[in-house]
Design an enzyme around this catalytic site. Structure first.
Site, mmCIF file in Angstrom:
data_model
loop_
_atom_site.group_PDB
_atom_site.id
_atom_site.type_symbol
_atom_site.label_atom_id
_atom_site.label_comp_id
_atom_site.label_asym_id
_atom_site.label_seq_id
_atom_site.Cartn_x
_atom_site.Cartn_y
_atom_site.Cartn_z
ATOM 1 N N ILE A 1 0.869 -1.170 0.000
ATOM 2 C CA ILE A 1 0.000 0.000 0.000
ATOM 3 C C ILE A 1 0.905 1.219 0.000
ATOM 4 O O ILE A 1 1.840 1.300 0.796
ATOM 5 C CB ILE A 1 -0.921 0.010 1.233
ATOM 6 C CG1 ILE A 1 -1.775 -1.265 1.264
ATOM 7 C CG2 ILE A 1 -1.804 1.251 1.246
ATOM 8 C CD1 ILE A 1 -2.349 -1.582 2.620
ATOM 9 N N CYS A 2 0.674 2.126 -0.941
ATOM 10 C CA CYS A 2 1.414 3.380 -1.001
ATOM 11 C C CYS A 2 2.917 3.120 -1.183
ATOM 12 O O CYS A 2 3.322 2.313 -2.025
ATOM 13 C CB CYS A 2 1.120 4.201 0.250
ATOM 14 S SG CYS A 2 1.574 5.951 0.138
ATOM 15 N N THR A 3 3.749 3.765 -0.368
ATOM 16 C CA THR A 3 5.195 3.654 -0.524
ATOM 17 C C THR A 3 5.743 2.304 -0.079
ATOM 18 O O THR A 3 6.946 2.053 -0.214
ATOM 19 C CB THR A 3 5.917 4.766 0.269
ATOM 20 O OG1 THR A 3 5.484 4.716 1.633
ATOM 21 C CG2 THR A 3 5.606 6.137 -0.309
#
Length: 323
Positions: A106-108
């Site tokens: 998720i995300c970075t």
């Protein structure tokens, strides 16, 4: 019962963790039994301090021995893009994730998967702000910068924060079916299929000319006069080059055709006017589109939604008809 693990590093964004967990927990409620067992994995057994300052205890750590997870997700953290990844964490992901039925980020968190070598040859997405960083770190990955979440074999990746909920909902649909996933979305008051992609949310910042000086001169002129004729032949004539030579060096310098760059810049500038409350028809004229339909199609190509929807969503305006 499927074991879901979310790796949470110090500084992790709370919603990257709690959002997906709430989706899976709601699926348990809707289905009437514990279809998912949920675990937060920490680097140690000490409290994890999130990016917001909230602290929580992990259920287990990377040093614990445990049965394999059905699904392992790596949560993002704002600081990940500026830090050197601990070899211990990278090695743990590289060992544990391939033994899961599916794994992702998720995300970075995609940066950690990339450092573990798990993105090579895969389609992947991440937060729009670190797309270029991920591309440099993982040249063998095929990055989809506009996607909210991507499925490729056992790999699942989400653009970030609220897109983590979208990803978790898609996993519930995979496991438990369409009807249950819709019930979960309804209970959590979230889109079952969110319209558009993440580029509608991105802030590209100040438009800056790039490339050699003759190209930059043309870019500065168009930024200052976005309503002027910007066909490739016209731009080439202003630069004193033939259309073919101009198009060739433009593509070499910027990695895109002049026409594509013109559309992208006009839409970037148009977004600011829509956010200020201007109507799509006004904006279309101001930025050189021949009519509202041409503007609408170009805007949708760049952002995934129409100018009217964008204006309502980001301009703080009451709902209006698209005129």
């Amino acid at each position: 019962m499927r074991k879901i693990g979310i790796l949470a590093l110090p500084g992790a964004q709370m919603l990257d963790i709690s959002g997906p967990l709430d989706v899976f927990a709601e699926a348990n409620i809707q289905i009437g039994y514990k279809a998912y067992a949920l675990f937060v994995v920490g680097v140690s057994d000490r409290p994890i301090e999130s990016s917001s300052g909230m602290r929580f205890l992990p259920d287990c750590t990377v040093d614990d021995a445990f049965d394999r997870f059905d699904t392992l997700l790596v949560a993002g953290a704002p600081g990940l893009k500026n830090t050197r990844y601990e070899a211990k964490i990278v090695d743990w992901i590289g060992r544990v994730a391939p033994n899961c039925r599916r794994y992702g980020s998720i995300c970075t968190g995609a940066l950690l998967l990339g450092a573990s070598g798990l993105l090579d040859g895969r389609r992947v997405t991440t937060h729009w702000a670190v797309v270029d960083q991920l591309a440099l770190a993982c040249p063998a990955a095929e990055i989809e910068p506009d996607a909210l979440h991507v499925r490729d074999g056992p790999l699942r990746t989400a653009a970030g924060v609220t897109a983590g909920l979208d990803l978790a909902l898609s996993l519930v649909e995979e496991d438990c079916g369409l009807a249950l996933a819709k019930d979960v979305a309804s209970q959590l008051v979230m889109f079952f299929r969110r319209p558009g992609g993440q580029l509608q949310f991105s802030r590209r910042g100040e438009v800056r000319p790039a490339g050699r000086s003759v190209i930059q001169d043309i870019q500065r002129w168009l930024i200052a006069h976005p309503d002027e004729d910007a066909r490739t032949a016209t731009l080439a004539n202003r630069s004193g080059l033939s259309a073919r030579h101009f198009a060739r060096i433009f593509s070499q310098e910027l990695g895109m055709t002049p026409a594509r760059w013109v559309e992208q810049i006009r839409i970037d500038l148009a977004r600011g006017r829509l956010e200020a409350g201007d109507y799509p028809k006004q904006v279309a004229v101001a930025f050189g589109f021949k009519d509202i339909d041409t503007f609408r199609r170009a805007f949708q190509r760049q952002t995934g939604i129409t100018p009217a929807v964008y204006r309502r969503r980001f301009g703080g305006m009451d709902e209006q008809t698209e005129t």
